[in-house]
Design a protein around this motif. Structure first.
Motif, PDB file in Angstrom:
ATOM      1  N   LYS A 189       7.894  -7.733 -12.110  1.00 39.43           N
ATOM      2  CA  LYS A 189       6.460  -7.988 -11.927  1.00 39.43           C
ATOM      3  C   LYS A 189       5.875  -8.755 -13.107  1.00 39.43           C
ATOM      4  N   PHE A 239      13.584   3.794   0.729  1.00 40.80           N
ATOM      5  CA  PHE A 239      13.991   4.783  -0.274  1.00 40.80           C
ATOM      6  C   PHE A 239      14.180   6.128   0.421  1.00 40.80           C
ATOM      7  N   SER A 263       8.839  -7.572   0.684  1.00 43.02           N
ATOM      8  CA  SER A 263       9.692  -8.671   0.206  1.00 43.02           C
ATOM      9  C   SER A 263      11.172  -8.303   0.098  1.00 43.02           C
ATOM     10  N   GLY A 264      11.470  -7.012  -0.060  1.00 44.41           N
ATOM     11  CA  GLY A 264      12.869  -6.602  -0.231  1.00 44.41           C
ATOM     12  C   GLY A 264      13.331  -6.824  -1.666  1.00 44.41           C
ATOM     13  N   GLY A 286       3.717  -4.467 -14.336  1.00 41.83           N
ATOM     14  CA  GLY A 286       4.683  -3.373 -14.283  1.00 41.83           C
ATOM     15  C   GLY A 286       5.282  -3.092 -15.648  1.00 41.83           C
ATOM     16  N   GLY A 316       8.730   3.098 -13.556  1.00 44.64           N
ATOM     17  CA  GLY A 316       8.484   3.927 -12.369  1.00 44.64           C
ATOM     18  C   GLY A 316       9.751   4.484 -11.733  1.00 44.64           C
TER      19      GLY A 316
HETATM   20  N1  LIG Z   1       9.919  -1.271  -2.344  1.00 45.50           N
HETATM   21  C1  LIG Z   1      10.323  -2.263  -3.156  1.00 45.50           C
HETATM   22  N2  LIG Z   1      10.389  -3.542  -2.695  1.00 45.50           N
HETATM   23  C2  LIG Z   1      10.794  -4.552  -3.497  1.00 45.50           C
HETATM   24  N3  LIG Z   1      11.163  -4.394  -4.792  1.00 45.50           N
HETATM   25  C3  LIG Z   1      11.122  -3.151  -5.306  1.00 45.50           C
HETATM   26  C4  LIG Z   1      10.708  -2.027  -4.525  1.00 45.50           C
HETATM   27  N4  LIG Z   1      10.784  -0.920  -5.311  1.00 45.50           N
HETATM   28  C5  LIG Z   1      11.217  -1.337  -6.514  1.00 45.50           C
HETATM   29  N5  LIG Z   1      11.428  -2.676  -6.534  1.00 45.50           N
HETATM   30  C6  LIG Z   1      11.943  -3.488  -7.656  1.00 45.50           C
HETATM   31  O1  LIG Z   1      12.374  -2.608  -8.673  1.00 45.50           O
HETATM   32  C7  LIG Z   1      11.729  -2.950  -9.897  1.00 45.50           C
HETATM   33  C8  LIG Z   1      11.579  -1.707 -10.737  1.00 45.50           C
HETATM   34  O2  LIG Z   1      10.628  -0.822 -10.155  1.00 45.50           O
HETATM   35  P1  LIG Z   1       9.809   0.154 -11.095  1.00 45.50           P
HETATM   36  O3  LIG Z   1       8.888   0.942 -10.242  1.00 45.50           O
HETATM   37  O4  LIG Z   1      10.767   0.894 -11.962  1.00 45.50           O
HETATM   38  O5  LIG Z   1       9.023  -0.816 -12.056  1.00 45.50           O
HETATM   39  P2  LIG Z   1       7.718  -1.674 -11.760  1.00 45.50           P
HETATM   40  O6  LIG Z   1       7.147  -1.330 -10.428  1.00 45.50           O
HETATM   41  O7  LIG Z   1       8.097  -3.090 -11.978  1.00 45.50           O
HETATM   42  O8  LIG Z   1       6.737  -1.179 -12.906  1.00 45.50           O
HETATM   43  P3  LIG Z   1       6.044   0.292 -13.036  1.00 45.50           P
HETATM   44  O9  LIG Z   1       6.711   0.943 -14.198  1.00 45.50           O
HETATM   45  O10 LIG Z   1       4.627  -0.001 -13.264  1.00 45.50           O
HETATM   46  O11 LIG Z   1       6.312   1.038 -11.780  1.00 45.50           O
HETATM   47  C9  LIG Z   1      10.441  -3.625  -9.490  1.00 45.50           C
HETATM   48  O12 LIG Z   1       9.936  -4.474 -10.502  1.00 45.50           O
HETATM   49  C10 LIG Z   1      10.886  -4.394  -8.244  1.00 45.50           C
HETATM   50  O13 LIG Z   1      11.532  -5.597  -8.602  1.00 45.50           O
END
Ligand SMILES: Nc1ncnc2c1ncn2[C@@H]1O[C@H](COP(=O)(O)OP(=O)(O)OP(=O)(O)O)[C@@H](O)[C@H]1O
Ligand SMILES: [Mg+2]
Length: 183
Positions: free
Chosen positions: A136, A173, A118-119, A141, A145
């Protein structure tokens, strides 16, 4: 269980020279169920472009956690996009995660993980490394992370974590890490 034990390396509290490809493959193995075909979407393709790398000095468990966080986010983004696509549309433009590794020079290596999901909208790109930032659904989420990954890469390993994303096209990334840690 062996894989999980190798992966978490909880017993290791020191820098150790490890095979980066092994860490990535371990993460993929743990995630393999999420790659499989379902009645709604074909299998997610994993494209590996692994090049010759020296072993990298790191806290292996922490680095594996970073690979895991990035890969899970990629899978979430692919699922988010696929929820809006038909089986045929996905078949014609398959979901994929491309993993590239390379030596930048004699001291640094680069690991790039790209999804065609999705970006990330421009408006939130500045926030994704913030603790508790998540797009999310509640309960899915925690938003930790990427904050943890950023800290592991920059503070614990004197390395770089960057990304580039085009909404609707996908996200890359890039981790740049030195082969030897400065003590
Ligand atoms: N590859 C990706 N594609 C699209 N959005 C992303 C991507 N990586 C990160 N994001 C965005 O960055 C946000 C933060 O990511 P992060 O991994 O910190 O938290 P999370 O995935 O929502 O929860 P968790 O703590 O369980 O990982 C995500 O909620 C998403 O909106
Ligand atoms: Mg995440």
């Amino acid at each position: 269980m062996l894989s999980l034990r190798n992966f978490s390396r909880l017993d290791e509290s020191e820098y150790k020279a490890v095979d980066i490809h092994e860490g990535i493959d371990n993460s993929l193995m743990i995630l393999q169920d999420r790659l499989k075909a379902t009645d709604k979407s074909p299998e997610i393709q994993i494209i590996k472009d692994y090049n010759n790398l020296c072993n990298v000095e790191c806290y292996a468990g922490q680095i594996n956690q970073v690979f895991m966080n990035i890969l899970v986010n990629a899978l979430d983004a692919l699922e988010e996009l696929n929820a809006k696509r038909t089986y045929q549309e996905i078949w014609d433009n398959p979901s994929s995660i491309t993993i590239r590794t390379s030596a930048i020079d004699s001291q640094w290596v680069k690991i790039s993980i790209t999804d065609n999901g999705s970006g990330i909208p421009k408006s939130i790109q500045k926030q994704i490394f913030n603790p508790f930032f998540t797009t999310k659904p509640v309960g899915k989420g925690t938003g930790m992370g990427m904050a943890i990954s950023y800290q592991i890469i920059t503070e614990k390993h004197g390395s770089k974590l960057e990304f580039a994303s085009t909404p609707g096209k996908g996200t890359e990334f890039v981790i740049q890490i030195p082969i030897q840690q400065q003590v």
